[in-house]
Design a protein around this motif. Sequence first.
Motif, PDB file in Angstrom:
ATOM      1  N   ARG A  81       0.824  -1.210   0.000  1.00 60.89           N
ATOM      2  CA  ARG A  81       0.000   0.000   0.000  1.00 60.89           C
ATOM      3  C   ARG A  81       0.856   1.257   0.000  1.00 60.89           C
ATOM      4  N   ARG A  82       2.077   1.166   0.488  1.00 56.40           N
ATOM      5  CA  ARG A  82       2.949   2.334   0.554  1.00 56.40           C
ATOM      6  C   ARG A  82       3.824   2.460  -0.695  1.00 56.40           C
ATOM      7  N   TRP A  83       4.333   1.367  -1.191  1.00 53.11           N
ATOM      8  CA  TRP A  83       5.191   1.389  -2.391  1.00 53.11           C
ATOM      9  C   TRP A  83       4.665   0.374  -3.408  1.00 53.11           C
ATOM     10  N   PRO A  84       3.533   0.607  -4.015  1.00 45.31           N
ATOM     11  CA  PRO A  84       2.944  -0.406  -4.907  1.00 45.31           C
ATOM     12  C   PRO A  84       3.767  -0.657  -6.171  1.00 45.31           C
ATOM     13  N   VAL A  85       4.256   0.401  -6.829  1.00 47.57           N
ATOM     14  CA  VAL A  85       4.980   0.213  -8.095  1.00 47.57           C
ATOM     15  C   VAL A  85       6.344  -0.416  -7.861  1.00 47.57           C
ATOM     16  N   GLY A  86       7.095   0.114  -6.909  1.00 47.71           N
ATOM     17  CA  GLY A  86       8.428  -0.433  -6.634  1.00 47.71           C
ATOM     18  C   GLY A  86       8.381  -1.890  -6.221  1.00 47.71           C
ATOM     19  N   LEU A  87       7.414  -2.234  -5.367  1.00 44.89           N
ATOM     20  CA  LEU A  87       7.293  -3.629  -4.923  1.00 44.89           C
ATOM     21  C   LEU A  87       6.898  -4.526  -6.092  1.00 44.89           C
ATOM     22  N   ALA A  88       5.992  -4.061  -6.948  1.00 42.43           N
ATOM     23  CA  ALA A  88       5.565  -4.885  -8.075  1.00 42.43           C
ATOM     24  C   ALA A  88       6.715  -5.148  -9.040  1.00 42.43           C
ATOM     25  N   VAL A  89       7.531  -4.132  -9.303  1.00 42.36           N
ATOM     26  CA  VAL A  89       8.685  -4.321 -10.198  1.00 42.36           C
ATOM     27  C   VAL A  89       9.678  -5.300  -9.588  1.00 42.36           C
ATOM     28  N   ALA A  90       9.959  -5.143  -8.289  1.00 46.13           N
ATOM     29  CA  ALA A  90      10.925  -6.037  -7.630  1.00 46.13           C
ATOM     30  C   ALA A  90      10.436  -7.481  -7.625  1.00 46.13           C
ATOM     31  N   LEU A  91       9.164  -7.686  -7.314  1.00 44.07           N
ATOM     32  CA  LEU A  91       8.645  -9.055  -7.277  1.00 44.07           C
ATOM     33  C   LEU A  91       8.535  -9.654  -8.674  1.00 44.07           C
ATOM     34  N   ALA A  92       8.239  -8.832  -9.681  1.00 42.52           N
ATOM     35  CA  ALA A  92       8.201  -9.349 -11.047  1.00 42.52           C
ATOM     36  C   ALA A  92       9.577  -9.825 -11.490  1.00 42.52           C
ATOM     37  N   LEU A  93      10.616  -9.081 -11.157  1.00 39.07           N
ATOM     38  CA  LEU A  93      11.979  -9.499 -11.498  1.00 39.07           C
ATOM     39  C   LEU A  93      12.387 -10.738 -10.707  1.00 39.07           C
ATOM     40  N   LEU A  94      11.976 -10.797  -9.428  1.00 42.69           N
ATOM     41  CA  LEU A  94      12.317 -11.963  -8.617  1.00 42.69           C
ATOM     42  C   LEU A  94      11.628 -13.215  -9.130  1.00 42.69           C
ATOM     43  N   SER A  95      10.388 -13.064  -9.616  1.00 42.44           N
ATOM     44  CA  SER A  95       9.652 -14.231 -10.085  1.00 42.44           C
ATOM     45  C   SER A  95      10.251 -14.840 -11.342  1.00 42.44           C
ATOM     46  N   THR A  96      11.186 -14.123 -11.979  1.00 46.09           N
ATOM     47  CA  THR A  96      11.832 -14.671 -13.169  1.00 46.09           C
ATOM     48  C   THR A  96      12.582 -15.963 -12.839  1.00 46.09           C
ATOM     49  N   VAL A  97      13.242 -15.987 -11.670  1.00 43.30           N
ATOM     50  CA  VAL A  97      14.035 -17.161 -11.278  1.00 43.30           C
ATOM     51  C   VAL A  97      13.421 -17.864 -10.071  1.00 43.30           C
ATOM     52  N   GLU A  98      12.381 -17.275  -9.493  1.00 34.78           N
ATOM     53  CA  GLU A  98      11.754 -17.875  -8.319  1.00 34.78           C
ATOM     54  C   GLU A  98      10.252 -17.991  -8.563  1.00 34.78           C
ATOM     55  N   PRO A  99       9.774 -19.121  -9.069  1.00 34.84           N
ATOM     56  CA  PRO A  99       8.330 -19.289  -9.269  1.00 34.84           C
ATOM     57  C   PRO A  99       7.530 -19.172  -7.987  1.00 34.84           C
ATOM     58  N   VAL A 100       8.205 -19.417  -6.832  1.00 39.16           N
ATOM     59  CA  VAL A 100       7.502 -19.318  -5.549  1.00 39.16           C
ATOM     60  C   VAL A 100       7.002 -17.901  -5.301  1.00 39.16           C
ATOM     61  N   ALA A 101       7.659 -16.891  -5.880  1.00 36.98           N
ATOM     62  CA  ALA A 101       7.253 -15.488  -5.700  1.00 36.98           C
ATOM     63  C   ALA A 101       6.208 -15.057  -6.714  1.00 36.98           C
ATOM     64  N   GLY A 102       5.748 -15.972  -7.561  1.00 30.96           N
ATOM     65  CA  GLY A 102       4.776 -15.598  -8.590  1.00 30.96           C
ATOM     66  C   GLY A 102       3.454 -15.120  -8.018  1.00 30.96           C
ATOM     67  N   GLY A 103       2.957 -15.758  -6.964  1.00 28.67           N
ATOM     68  CA  GLY A 103       1.706 -15.323  -6.351  1.00 28.67           C
ATOM     69  C   GLY A 103       1.813 -13.932  -5.762  1.00 28.67           C
ATOM     70  N   ALA A 104       2.935 -13.644  -5.073  1.00 29.82           N
ATOM     71  CA  ALA A 104       3.138 -12.310  -4.508  1.00 29.82           C
ATOM     72  C   ALA A 104       3.248 -11.272  -5.615  1.00 29.82           C
ATOM     73  N   ALA A 105       3.856 -11.635  -6.752  1.00 30.94           N
ATOM     74  CA  ALA A 105       3.983 -10.691  -7.863  1.00 30.94           C
ATOM     75  C   ALA A 105       2.610 -10.331  -8.427  1.00 30.94           C
ATOM     76  N   LEU A 106       1.725 -11.336  -8.543  1.00 25.90           N
ATOM     77  CA  LEU A 106       0.370 -11.054  -9.038  1.00 25.90           C
ATOM     78  C   LEU A 106      -0.401 -10.144  -8.079  1.00 25.90           C
ATOM     79  N   VAL A 107      -0.262 -10.392  -6.771  1.00 24.48           N
ATOM     80  CA  VAL A 107      -0.948  -9.539  -5.791  1.00 24.48           C
ATOM     81  C   VAL A 107      -0.437  -8.109  -5.866  1.00 24.48           C
ATOM     82  N   SER A 108       0.870  -7.935  -5.992  1.00 26.15           N
ATOM     83  CA  SER A 108       1.426  -6.580  -6.099  1.00 26.15           C
ATOM     84  C   SER A 108       0.977  -5.902  -7.390  1.00 26.15           C
ATOM     85  N   LEU A 109       0.858  -6.669  -8.482  1.00 30.17           N
ATOM     86  CA  LEU A 109       0.343  -6.100  -9.729  1.00 30.17           C
ATOM     87  C   LEU A 109      -1.105  -5.634  -9.550  1.00 30.17           C
TER      88      LEU A 109
END
Length: 405
Positions: free
Chosen positions: A85-113
Amino acid sequence: MTRTDYPWLLPAEMVGSETVDPETVRRGTPRTVRDWVVDTLVFLAAAGFGMLATDASQVAGNADGVVFLDVMLGALACCALWTRRRWPVGLAVALALLSTVEPVAGGAALVSLFGVAVHRPFRPVAVVALLSLVTGTVQSVVRPDPTTSFLTSLIATVLLVLLAVGWGLLVRARRQLVAALRERAVRAEAEADLRAEQAQRLARESIAREMHDVLAHRLSLLSVHAGALEFRPDAPPPEVARAAGVIRDSAHEALQDLRMIIGVLRAPGDDGDRPQPTLGTLDELVAESRAAGMKVTLDSGVADVSAVPAATGRTAYRIAQEGLTNARKHAPGTEATVAVSGGPGDGLTVEVRNAAPSGEVPRVPGSGQGLIGLTERAALAGGRFDHGPTGDGGFALRAWLPWAA
């Protein structure tokens, strides 16, 4: 139920302000009960998605160290959602990049998006969504799911990204609609209060003008005859009796008029039982002034006074009444002339003129208020009103009022 009845059911950015800006989340704004429930649910959903991805990683035969690293990074990604809620864009970009090599972070990336789609305009949403599509495609190549094909993974990635963006935009649009409706309701309430205040002010001004026009004339008659009795204590008994009778009648009429005005105040919309003056009652006004010892000449050029509209005749009567009252107060002993002329289509002209007073006249307190009231009366009737001294030292009132053909 209004928005302020149960604020804990609303998002934090929609509480405590008249309008809502879904594009920003105010720093330091405490979460409501609803926010805590939603954040907990999305955290659990992201964690559940991560657990499924962890099982897929184990099925793929990855080493225990890789699985452990996936679990730790997935847990950190889920915990990072509490800052979305405080940093929506920055968190979404970071989690999207992390999900490239970590499928486990894919759910968190979708929520941030989803959070970006709710709290930001379309351009950053489109950029982050495109990045998520690219990273999802790369993930299908770098860390493929052994149970699904590349095409299936690609289609699932596109559908999940579109679902997150579409749902977020729907929530954003709904919040903007609620904000617009609330702002419209607040504006409508303010306009209603303003209209009520203006109506009350106009009613007070109307009553004030009526009280001045009615009572000033009666009280001036009382003052004239009381002054005559004071300065002529040796007057003949018939003259004293006549003056006392005028004082009594004027006081009775003033009380009746005051009682009628008070009745209007108590029951708005009721004009009272007493008939309103018209141009036809102008003769009675002149006769009353003559009975008070005033020299008055009436020059009426209106052929049929009954044809004059009631509102126009009442305004003309009040103008003549105020003119005679002013002449009696400021130019006692002088002659006054009341002239009325006009016809349908030409309008109605009323003029009250008095000569210059002989000698010095004491200043009367509150002078000028009646002239202001007459100016307002004439303007409300759609006419004109002029007043001022004449060349011979006297004073004249002149008004023109519309009279439809």
